[in-house]
Design an enzyme around this catalytic site. Sequence first.
Site, PDB file in Angstrom:
ATOM      1  N   GLY A  53       0.751  -1.240   0.000  1.00 17.63           N
ATOM      2  CA  GLY A  53       0.000   0.000   0.000  1.00 17.63           C
ATOM      3  C   GLY A  53       0.780   1.288   0.000  1.00 17.63           C
ATOM      4  O   GLY A  53       0.200   2.365   0.184  1.00 17.63           O
ATOM      5  N   TRP A  55       2.176   2.935  -2.516  1.00 19.01           N
ATOM      6  CA  TRP A  55       1.770   3.832  -3.600  1.00 19.01           C
ATOM      7  C   TRP A  55       0.369   4.375  -3.347  1.00 19.01           C
ATOM      8  O   TRP A  55       0.075   5.520  -3.694  1.00 19.01           O
ATOM      9  CB  TRP A  55       1.863   3.107  -4.948  1.00 19.01           C
ATOM     10  N   ASP A  79      -5.765  -5.542  -5.323  1.00 19.06           N
ATOM     11  CA  ASP A  79      -4.761  -6.579  -5.112  1.00 19.06           C
ATOM     12  C   ASP A  79      -5.460  -7.879  -4.756  1.00 19.06           C
ATOM     13  O   ASP A  79      -6.596  -7.874  -4.249  1.00 19.06           O
ATOM     14  CB  ASP A  79      -3.784  -6.198  -3.997  1.00 19.06           C
ATOM     15  N   LYS A 160       5.695  -0.666 -13.531  1.00 18.05           N
ATOM     16  CA  LYS A 160       7.063  -1.170 -13.426  1.00 18.05           C
ATOM     17  C   LYS A 160       7.381  -2.053 -14.624  1.00 18.05           C
ATOM     18  O   LYS A 160       6.534  -2.792 -15.125  1.00 18.05           O
ATOM     19  CB  LYS A 160       7.232  -1.977 -12.127  1.00 18.05           C
TER      20      LYS A 160
END
Length: 279
Positions: A53, A55, A79, A160
């Site tokens: 958590g 971000w 998630d 990413k």
Amino acid sequence: MGRSSKDKRDIYYRLAKEEGWRARSAFKLLQLDEEFGLFKGVKRAVDLCAAPGSWSQVLSRKLRGKEEKSEEVKIVAVDLQAMAPLPGVTQIQGDITKISTALEIIRHFEGQPADLVVCDGAPDVTGLHDVDEYIQAQLLLAALNITTHVLKPGGTFVAKIFRGKDVTLLYSQLKIFFSSVTCAKPRSSRNSSIEAFVMCQNYSPPVGYVPNMSNPLLDHSYDVDFNQLEGPNRIIVPFLACGDLSAFDSDRTYPLQATLGCWPSRQSCKEKAISQTCQ
């Protein structure tokens, strides 16, 4: 499992503890925002693969803050595993490859699309670079796929990426949906890591494109001949090293006395090689 001694020495790990971030990765998003102004005008944001958590914490603090109109800001964290609650963040425990998850995100936004989608998700690395790069690429494509369901035209997608020999295939796919794609390496990301972040701005899908969870976005064969793209087929995106050069070096060991008082000035990112590929 406890943190390794390297993690305990890491300056960003210690700063995260002092500033109350759940993970050192919070500084990566903060440094990306310094360069690209990710949060300007954002009212609806999605954090994919959000646990633990950090971000989502950044989104909450930056977008909501102490403004009177913070109620207008909506943040959704997604998630597979649950995480501790965060103020102003709605959590969805779901699979980003399922259409039901995309529909639930839109429901929380009351039918409106998101302005910003971020994803710091990564697989458990095996140490086999080719395997890790392939799995990360599939995770990125899954994040991109659900993003096409929930992001508004002109919106921004941040994810990413592991830089490797097949990275050009990912760039070519991202360029289909975004007019601007940049590869960025925050100062808080270790130099020894192959990770970087793709900054995809101005979402503009092809005319007639219909988001579909059934088919993979990138249905290419990973063979040697195909991956050696040349000429106009070779996608080269700008590469930015984010974080002022005077900022803390994530690969350097600092004395334990280093505290917030010695935090260097946070200036915008410096462009290192605008024409250099991220390979």
